[in-house]
Design a protein around this motif. Structure first.
Motif, PDB file in Angstrom:
ATOM      1  N   THR A 122      47.764  44.416  27.424  1.00  0.00           N
ATOM      2  CA  THR A 122      46.758  45.118  28.230  1.00  0.00           C
ATOM      3  C   THR A 122      46.851  44.739  29.706  1.00  0.00           C
ATOM      4  OG1 THR A 122      45.143  43.378  27.671  1.00  0.00           O
ATOM      5  CG2 THR A 122      45.121  45.403  26.336  1.00  0.00           C
ATOM      6  N   ALA A 123      47.989  44.189  30.096  1.00  0.00           N
ATOM      7  CA  ALA A 123      48.175  43.782  31.494  1.00  0.00           C
ATOM      8  C   ALA A 123      48.144  44.970  32.441  1.00  0.00           C
ATOM      9  CB  ALA A 123      49.490  43.028  31.655  1.00  0.00           C
ATOM     10  N   ASP A 124      48.417  46.175  31.930  1.00  0.00           N
ATOM     11  CA  ASP A 124      48.350  47.360  32.798  1.00  0.00           C
ATOM     12  C   ASP A 124      46.918  47.701  33.182  1.00  0.00           C
ATOM     13  OD1 ASP A 124      47.857  47.979  30.130  1.00  0.00           O
ATOM     14  OD2 ASP A 124      48.700  50.001  30.275  1.00  0.00           O
ATOM     15  N   LEU A 125      45.945  47.113  32.488  1.00  0.00           N
ATOM     16  CA  LEU A 125      44.544  47.240  32.878  1.00  0.00           C
ATOM     17  C   LEU A 125      44.073  45.991  33.617  1.00  0.00           C
ATOM     18  CD1 LEU A 125      41.746  48.651  32.789  1.00  0.00           C
ATOM     19  CD2 LEU A 125      41.360  47.482  30.598  1.00  0.00           C
ATOM     20  N   TYR A 126      44.311  44.835  32.996  1.00  0.00           N
ATOM     21  CA  TYR A 126      43.756  43.571  33.503  1.00  0.00           C
ATOM     22  C   TYR A 126      44.636  42.878  34.542  1.00  0.00           C
ATOM     23  CZ  TYR A 126      40.536  43.855  29.474  1.00  0.00           C
ATOM     24  OH  TYR A 126      39.578  44.247  28.574  1.00  0.00           O
ATOM     25  N   THR A 127      45.798  43.403  34.845  1.00  0.00           N
ATOM     26  CA  THR A 127      46.837  42.804  35.695  1.00  0.00           C
ATOM     27  C   THR A 127      47.525  41.666  34.943  1.00  0.00           C
ATOM     28  OG1 THR A 127      45.641  41.006  36.876  1.00  0.00           O
ATOM     29  CG2 THR A 127      45.378  43.261  37.713  1.00  0.00           C
ATOM     30  N   ASP A 128      48.653  41.198  35.455  1.00  0.00           N
ATOM     31  CA  ASP A 128      49.360  40.085  34.829  1.00  0.00           C
ATOM     32  C   ASP A 128      48.547  38.805  34.953  1.00  0.00           C
ATOM     33  OD1 ASP A 128      51.506  41.671  34.116  1.00  0.00           O
ATOM     34  OD2 ASP A 128      52.610  41.254  35.974  1.00  0.00           O
ATOM     35  N   GLN A 129      48.704  37.936  33.983  1.00  0.00           N
ATOM     36  CA  GLN A 129      47.928  36.703  33.972  1.00  0.00           C
ATOM     37  C   GLN A 129      48.284  35.827  35.168  1.00  0.00           C
ATOM     38  OE1 GLN A 129      48.230  34.555  30.306  1.00  0.00           O
ATOM     39  NE2 GLN A 129      46.550  33.158  30.778  1.00  0.00           N
ATOM     40  N   HIS A 130      47.234  35.241  35.794  1.00  0.00           N
ATOM     41  CA  HIS A 130      47.432  34.362  36.940  1.00  0.00           C
ATOM     42  C   HIS A 130      46.205  33.481  37.103  1.00  0.00           C
ATOM     43  CE1 HIS A 130      45.413  38.011  38.450  1.00  0.00           C
ATOM     44  NE2 HIS A 130      44.797  37.203  39.298  1.00  0.00           N
ATOM     45  N   ASP A 131      46.302  32.453  37.903  1.00  0.00           N
ATOM     46  CA  ASP A 131      45.180  31.554  38.154  1.00  0.00           C
ATOM     47  C   ASP A 131      44.059  32.290  38.891  1.00  0.00           C
ATOM     48  OD1 ASP A 131      46.549  29.489  36.968  1.00  0.00           O
ATOM     49  OD2 ASP A 131      47.343  28.709  38.873  1.00  0.00           O
ATOM     50  N   LEU A 132      42.842  31.811  38.682  1.00  0.00           N
ATOM     51  CA  LEU A 132      41.686  32.452  39.300  1.00  0.00           C
ATOM     52  C   LEU A 132      41.812  32.514  40.822  1.00  0.00           C
ATOM     53  CD1 LEU A 132      38.639  31.005  37.304  1.00  0.00           C
ATOM     54  CD2 LEU A 132      39.655  33.274  37.124  1.00  0.00           C
ATOM     55  N   THR A 133      42.337  31.475  41.412  1.00  0.00           N
ATOM     56  CA  THR A 133      42.397  31.397  42.870  1.00  0.00           C
ATOM     57  C   THR A 133      43.766  31.791  43.429  1.00  0.00           C
ATOM     58  OG1 THR A 133      42.900  29.038  42.685  1.00  0.00           O
ATOM     59  CG2 THR A 133      40.591  29.656  43.020  1.00  0.00           C
ATOM     60  N   ASP A 134      44.589  32.382  42.593  1.00  0.00           N
ATOM     61  CA  ASP A 134      45.867  32.912  43.069  1.00  0.00           C
ATOM     62  C   ASP A 134      45.616  34.329  43.577  1.00  0.00           C
ATOM     63  OD1 ASP A 134      48.391  33.811  43.575  1.00  0.00           O
ATOM     64  OD2 ASP A 134      49.079  33.780  41.495  1.00  0.00           O
ATOM     65  N   PHE A 135      45.394  34.446  44.858  1.00  0.00           N
ATOM     66  CA  PHE A 135      44.996  35.730  45.439  1.00  0.00           C
ATOM     67  C   PHE A 135      46.175  36.575  45.912  1.00  0.00           C
ATOM     68  CE2 PHE A 135      40.678  33.752  46.764  1.00  0.00           C
ATOM     69  CZ  PHE A 135      40.188  33.943  45.468  1.00  0.00           C
ATOM     70  N   LYS A 136      47.383  36.129  45.629  1.00  0.00           N
ATOM     71  CA  LYS A 136      48.563  36.866  46.074  1.00  0.00           C
ATOM     72  C   LYS A 136      49.113  37.678  44.912  1.00  0.00           C
ATOM     73  CE  LYS A 136      51.738  37.948  49.101  1.00  0.00           C
ATOM     74  NZ  LYS A 136      51.372  38.786  50.275  1.00  0.00           N
ATOM     75  N   PRO A 137      48.887  39.006  44.900  1.00  0.00           N
ATOM     76  CA  PRO A 137      49.379  39.823  43.790  1.00  0.00           C
ATOM     77  C   PRO A 137      50.907  39.843  43.720  1.00  0.00           C
ATOM     78  CG  PRO A 137      47.717  40.989  45.075  1.00  0.00           C
ATOM     79  CD  PRO A 137      48.107  39.795  45.864  1.00  0.00           C
ATOM     80  N   ASN A 138      51.418  40.018  42.502  1.00  0.00           N
ATOM     81  CA  ASN A 138      52.873  40.076  42.346  1.00  0.00           C
ATOM     82  C   ASN A 138      53.394  41.477  42.675  1.00  0.00           C
ATOM     83  OD1 ASN A 138      52.230  41.642  40.102  1.00  0.00           O
ATOM     84  ND2 ASN A 138      52.694  40.045  38.608  1.00  0.00           N
ATOM     85  N   LYS A 139      54.709  41.628  42.608  1.00  0.00           N
ATOM     86  CA  LYS A 139      55.332  42.903  42.976  1.00  0.00           C
ATOM     87  C   LYS A 139      54.900  44.028  42.043  1.00  0.00           C
ATOM     88  CE  LYS A 139      59.810  45.059  43.975  1.00  0.00           C
ATOM     89  NZ  LYS A 139      59.490  46.287  43.227  1.00  0.00           N
ATOM     90  N   LYS A 140      54.774  43.733  40.764  1.00  0.00           N
ATOM     91  CA  LYS A 140      54.362  44.765  39.814  1.00  0.00           C
ATOM     92  C   LYS A 140      52.995  45.334  40.192  1.00  0.00           C
ATOM     93  CE  LYS A 140      54.952  43.877  35.445  1.00  0.00           C
ATOM     94  NZ  LYS A 140      54.704  43.310  34.083  1.00  0.00           N
ATOM     95  N   PHE A 141      52.093  44.468  40.594  1.00  0.00           N
ATOM     96  CA  PHE A 141      50.758  44.929  40.992  1.00  0.00           C
ATOM     97  C   PHE A 141      50.857  45.821  42.227  1.00  0.00           C
ATOM     98  CE2 PHE A 141      46.798  44.684  43.356  1.00  0.00           C
ATOM     99  CZ  PHE A 141      45.845  44.884  42.368  1.00  0.00           C
ATOM    100  N   HIS A 142      51.647  45.379  43.211  1.00  0.00           N
ATOM    101  CA  HIS A 142      51.825  46.178  44.422  1.00  0.00           C
ATOM    102  C   HIS A 142      52.395  47.560  44.095  1.00  0.00           C
ATOM    103  CE1 HIS A 142      51.365  42.384  46.725  1.00  0.00           C
ATOM    104  NE2 HIS A 142      51.087  43.178  47.746  1.00  0.00           N
ATOM    105  N   ASP A 143      53.384  47.586  43.234  1.00  0.00           N
ATOM    106  CA  ASP A 143      54.021  48.857  42.884  1.00  0.00           C
ATOM    107  C   ASP A 143      53.033  49.799  42.202  1.00  0.00           C
ATOM    108  OD1 ASP A 143      56.460  48.107  43.957  1.00  0.00           O
ATOM    109  OD2 ASP A 143      57.268  47.395  42.052  1.00  0.00           O
ATOM    110  N   ARG A 144      52.215  49.253  41.308  1.00  0.00           N
ATOM    111  CA  ARG A 144      51.224  50.074  40.619  1.00  0.00           C
ATOM    112  C   ARG A 144      50.131  50.532  41.582  1.00  0.00           C
ATOM    113  NH1 ARG A 144      50.597  46.576  34.984  1.00  0.00           N
ATOM    114  NH2 ARG A 144      52.405  47.487  33.892  1.00  0.00           N
TER     115      ARG A 144
END
Length: 543
Positions: free
Chosen positions: A236-258
């Motif tokens: 369900t990462a396409d809804l919730y985004t890929d797993q990351h730390d709560l304070t990791d505010f830098k989205p990954n490339k997949k998030f940017h592309d979406r």
């Protein structure tokens, strides 16, 4: 050379030249722009702020509009059923079995005992739906049922309100797309059978309204970070985004592309006239932001229309879009055109919601326009897609007032000063509506059209003669003498005099609205003389 081979090479070369000229945003001209008979420029913007700063980011139609409407509505509205307090961030709050500061990740401690506690949304969710590890936001989405949504009814109401553009929140922090999407399976067409953006856009344009779509999904990266402690999985990462730390505010490339792909899909399929962004876009990679701006403005060239980008904070340079104040506005007139988004109550539906009075919305609109701004007003529909009766009444009364006074609102520009009177905002900016601001009949706001018409709005029913000190005979703010004064929406004769005290208008015997009263002040424009060097009053030869 064989004639067939020669022709083949010519065609091949022409195809190569055409393909090269059409590639990417770095192209400067398409073949049509080289035609001497073509007046329309097809020069494209490249993905640089320098190039994009050349766009007309504040077209006249948008500055003239003054009022737009958008709608916070979707699965979050359904989640709020039964809630006793507003929860616009339900998808974040429902995963707080311990309330934490999303900015730091630290658990908050309450009371003298300094103990943690679950959020109100979490408690409501467990009681109503079950534990979020078993019934998460993905399941709330399945409960969203907009069976009372009627795009034509919405469009009729928005038209009646006096708005010049309108549209839905296309996607909120919950990452749920309110359109028929091939980019994400979490969309309204797939789960409800309704293309909200498509149906509403069509109905609005049929009523000569332009279309706005708003995007809040940059914050999704933060919004659902804690869901992985409950029901979020890799599936369900396409809804919730890929797993990351709560304070990791830098989205990954997949998030940017979406993020970009969803914008592109709405642009391509619905051609919105305005794209509005909530915050957090400023935390995305600059290259993606430039990519979006270039793509949207280049598509607008293709459509042959002027479009608008609205942004918050530092998401984009001011030369590429129009700055938005959330539930706020400046306390002074601004040289650069701006806007505010506000709501008469909570952003999303919740039971027993309280709405401000229509008079307050009218006053806020006037104050905004006088300071060179535009109001984007939120309408929060019920979970089923019907519009609350309170909003029907409010938008109807707003429209009635604009039918009377719209001449002094639409198409106007700021005057020498925005206004006068005792009521002022303290420290203009975001969310200043927390201040309780009540205007009275001593508060005046101004707009203008050209150099010969000034509009003065008395912000409450006059309790006596109206004295406008800014227009006293001691001051030279008017470019000419007053020729005539009329009350907007009334045929009664306006009696007035101008002295050292101010422009004194006799108390009206009646007013056409229960809200602010508008006056049109027409000036006698005096042409300059002697421009050619001749002496006025002579034969023109200087003799």
């Amino acid at each position: 050379m064989n004639n067939k081979i020669f022709k083949h090479k010519v065609k091949y070369l022409a195809a190569v030249i055409f393909a090269a000229s059409a590639m990417g945003c770095n192209a400067t001209e398409t073949p049509q722009s080289t035609s001497k008979s073509s007046k329309k420029t097809t020069e494209l913007y490249d993905e640089s702020w320098e190039s994009l700063s050349k766009v007309n980011h504040k077209p006249d139609w948008f500055q003239d509009a003054k009022l737009g409407i958008y709608t916070h509505w979707g699965p979050t509205s359904t989640a709020n059923i039964g809630m006793k307090q507003a929860a616009g961030w339900y998808g974040l709050d429902m995963y707080m079995d311990k309330v934490y500061d999303w900015k730091t990740g630290e658990v908050r401690l309450f009371g003298e005992s300094k103990e943690s506690r679950p959020s109100y949304a979490y408690q409501h969710h467990v009681k109503t739906h079950g534990h979020p590890s078993e019934f998460g936001f993905k399941d709330i989405i399945k409960s969203f049922n907009p069976d009372k949504f009627d795009a034509k009814e919405w469009a009729d109401l928005f038209k009646k309100s006096g708005a010049k553009f309108a549209g839905p929140v296309a996607i909120h922090h919950d990452n749920y797309a309110m359109w028929d999407s091939e980019v994400t399976r979490w969309n309204s067409k797939a789960t409800t059978g309704k293309d909200i953006v498509g149906e509403l856009s069509k109905a609005l344009r049929e009523r000569d309204l332009k279309v706005i779509t708003s995007f809040h999904h940059a914050f999704t990266w933060v919004y659902f970070a804690n869901a992985y402690n409950f029901d979020a999985t890799a599936e369900t990462a396409d809804l919730y985004t890929d797993q990351h730390d709560l304070t990791d505010f830098k989205p990954n490339k997949k998030f940017h592309d979406r993020w970009f792909a969803k914008l592109k899909e709405v642009i391509d399929n619905y051609q919105p006239d305005v794209i509005w962004f909530d915050w957090w876009v400023e935390f995305l990679d600059e290259e993606y932001r430039k990519k979006f701006v270039a793509y949207y403005y280049n598509k607008a060239k293709e459509w042959d229309k002027e479009v608008v980008i609205n942004y918050k904070n530092t998401s984009f340079p001011s030369s590429t879009g129009i700055l938005d104040y959330e539930r706020g506005r400046p306390n002074k007139q601004k040289d650069e055109f701006w806007m505010t988004d506000t709501s008469p109550g909570a952003w999303f539906y919740y039971e027993n919601a309280k709405f401000v009075e229509p008079n307050e919305i009218v006053d806020i609109l006037i104050d905004i326009v006088s300071k060179n701004g535009l109001m984007l007003l939120n309408v929060p529909p019920n979970p089923d897609g019907s519009i609350p009766q309170e909003m029907h009444d409010m938008l109807g009364k707003l429209g009635d007032w604009l039918n009377i006074n719209g001449e002094g609102i639409y198409g106007t520009r700021p005057w020498t000063t925005f206004g006068e009177g005792p009521t002022r905002i303290r420290h203009g900016g975001h969310k200043i509506e927390k201040q309780k601001i009540e205007y009275n009949d001593k508060d005046i706001r101004f707009t203008k059209k050209g150099d010969d018409t000034v509009y003065a709005f008395v912000m409450d029913k006059p309790q006596g003669d109206i004295v406008i000190q800014s227009l006293s005979s001691n001051l030279t703010v008017l470019p000419g003498k007053i020729k005539k004064i009329e009350m907007l929406g009334s045929n009664q004769t306006v009696k007035w005099q101008r002295n050292e005290q101010g422009l004194v208008i006799d108390q009206p015997s009646s007013i056409p609205s229960d809200f602010a009263v508008g006056y049109k002040i027409t000036l006698l424009h005096e042409e300059e003389v002697g421009i050619g060097g001749e002496d006025p009053g002579t034969n023109g030869n200087g003799d």
